[in-house]
Each structure stands twice: as C-alpha cells, then as structure tokens.
Design a protein around this motif. Structure first.
Motif, PDB file in Angstrom:
ATOM      1  N   ALA A  90     114.473   6.817  31.917  1.00  0.00           N
ATOM      2  CA  ALA A  90     115.145   8.116  31.828  1.00  0.00           C
ATOM      3  C   ALA A  90     116.628   8.015  32.135  1.00  0.00           C
ATOM      4  CB  ALA A  90     114.481   9.111  32.775  1.00  0.00           C
ATOM      5  N   PRO A  94     117.435   9.284  28.326  1.00  0.00           N
ATOM      6  CA  PRO A  94     116.741  10.487  28.803  1.00  0.00           C
ATOM      7  C   PRO A  94     115.921  11.190  27.736  1.00  0.00           C
ATOM      8  CG  PRO A  94     119.111  10.872  28.596  1.00  0.00           C
ATOM      9  CD  PRO A  94     118.893   9.397  28.442  1.00  0.00           C
ATOM     10  N   ARG A  97     112.033  11.060  28.254  1.00  0.00           N
ATOM     11  CA  ARG A  97     111.415  12.019  29.171  1.00  0.00           C
ATOM     12  C   ARG A  97     111.368  13.417  28.536  1.00  0.00           C
ATOM     13  NH1 ARG A  97     112.640  11.351  35.362  1.00  0.00           N
ATOM     14  NH2 ARG A  97     111.080   9.722  34.970  1.00  0.00           N
TER      15      ARG A  97
END
Length: 292
Positions: A90, A94, A97
C-alpha cells in the motif's frame, strides 16, 4: 441442481509438476486455486474442463509480495487478502488496497488469487484494470523457460489470455517510479458485486507536470482497456480539475460499453467520465501527500 461434467483431478506439489501436468493433459486441463470463477462456470457447463490441476499447495512458492526499490513482484498465488493487508504494498502502490477493499467479500478474498483473477480475463474484473494502468508485466513459465507479456497484451479477448497450453502465469511485475502514485474507483450495484464500471489511474509527476499517466477501465467493453489517447492528453500538462474534466470526456467518448442489466451504455459513459476525474485527482493528491 447444477453440477459440472466429469473431470479428473490432480494436485501439484511444485510449479514444475504443475507445468508437467499441463503439458501431459493438454488443452482441456485447467489450474485451480481459489476457484470462485472457474467452479461456477463448470457447474453451468460454460467451461469445458476434463482435467483439473489443484495448485493450492504452491502458495509457499508463489504466494509472495516482494517490494524492491524499482519493482514490485507479486506471486501469482498471492491471495486478495494478502494484497489488501500488505502495508508495504500500500505504501508504494496504494491502488491495490483501494481495489481489494471492494473486491467481492471476505470468503472470496481469503481464497482468490491475483493470478486467478487475471487469467479469468473477465471484462469486469477489477485487478485487470489495476495491472493495466500500472504497466505490469506477466511472467509466463513453461518447461522451456519464461517470457514476460505486457499486461496490455495479456488479455486476447473475453476469457482468453496469452497463456498457452503447457504454460502457467507465475508472477506479476510492476515498475515502481519516483514521484508516482495511483488510485482506484468502482461503482457497483451492491457491495462485492461485479463492477458497473471501474477505473484505475497511475500518474507520475516531475516539477509539477505530468510526465506519464495511464487510466485503465473494466466493464466498458469486451476486455479491460487502457486508452492511449487519454495518456497522450495528460502528458506534459499541469494537473488540475480542467485537465481531469477533459480526460474524463475523452475517455467517455472513446470507450465502448453496452447496455445490460447493470445499466445503460449512456450511464456507463457518465461513470467513465466521473471515475476518470476521481482517480486522477486522488492519484495526484497522493503524490503531494507522499504517495500514502
């Protein structure tokens, strides 16, 4: 009651054994890990499988998430839950996620794998859009060696990939670039459903200018798409709302959704326009925030 046709079952103990079984069993053999897409298709007799090769025992070999300075390596058997829970992943990407939070439900995320998702090649599959916008490479292994296929060439059409007979997807490689970040947005009819439309964006900045950007979409045509025209529009420009609006309008005009039970083509084009703006805005904002 829906039941699959007759099939034979093998359980592989290594990647080499799985590939050997694929070579021996031929084109009607299929690998299974999570099985959340393949098994329903077998029950509906939509998938012609004579030999099922279980590769769950290969998780120790292919279930890794490796973060290197310039590349992320994801083993094909990395499960959705593992991608969702990896703080290291993440931090650099990112978008994973973002996407994993809205993929299916905990039961599916506990068993389903990134390799299975990509190899299913469903036009509405979220991780295909993610990996396409990240310029990922798919490592395909056979008994004679490995080859790397760009994600943009991995899907040949609905439910068809570049993985040939006697071959196996073993890894997804994603370049890591400085001053870059990414984001994912999805509209679904209910939590955990297939996307009405989903969009994934990755942006790289240099001195306040976009030097590279890619936006991938799912559920807007016969396969996951990245629109080169959108990337060309964004490159060399200063990020801002007016630019995001132009990119969204161009994406909506360039995609080819169909009307179905999830929505009309017009509605899906509206979503493409809106989600393009959102993902670009969030990606650029994350670079300003350190990519978190």
């Amino acid at each position: 009651m829906q039941v699959p046709g007759p099939f034979e079952y093998d359980r592989a103990g290594s990647v080499d054994q799985a590939i050997a079984l694929l070579e021996r069993r031929g084109e009607t053999a299929r690998l299974i890990a999570g099985g959340h897409s393949l098994l329903p298709m077998m029950k509906l007799r939509l998938a012609d499988v004579e030999y099922l090769i279980d590769i769950n025992d290969l998780h120790d070999e292919l279930g890794y998430v490796r973060i290197e300075p310039h590349v992320v390596q994801l083993g094909a058997l990395a499960r959705h839950r593992e991608l969702l829970e990896s703080d290291e992943l993440a931090a650099v990407l990112p978008i994973f996620r973002d996407a994993e939070r809205v993929i299916a439900d905990p039961v599916v995320r506990n068993r389903g794998t990134i390799g299975g998702s990509l190899c299913q090649a469903d036009p509405s599959e979220d991780l295909s859009a993610v990996c396409s916008c990240l310029d990922a490479g798919c490592v395909i292994r056979s008994s004679t060696g490995e080859r790397v296929v760009p994600m943009t060439e991995f899907h040949r059409g609905p439910y068809e990939t570049a993985v040939g007979d006697g071959e196996m997807l073993v890894e997804v490689r994603i370049p890591v670039r400085p001053y870059s970040s990414s984001a994912f947005e999805k509209v679904e009819r209910r939590a955990g459903d297939w996307a009405v439309v989903s969009a994934a964006a990755a942006v790289t900045l240099s001195r306040g200018t976009i030097v590279d950007a890619r936006v991938g979409y799912a559920a807007v045509g016969p396969h996951t798409v990245v629109l080169p025209a959108v990337s060309e529009l964004l490159r060399g420009q200063a990020p801002g709302e007016h630019l995001y609006e132009r990119a969204g309008a161009l994406a909506a005009a360039s995609c080819d959704p169909t009307t179905d039970m999830r929505g009309t083509a017009e509605y899906k084009r509206h979503l493409v326009e809106e989600l393009t703006r959102r993902t670009l805005r969030r990606s650029v904002g994350r670079i300003a925030d350190g990519g978190s």
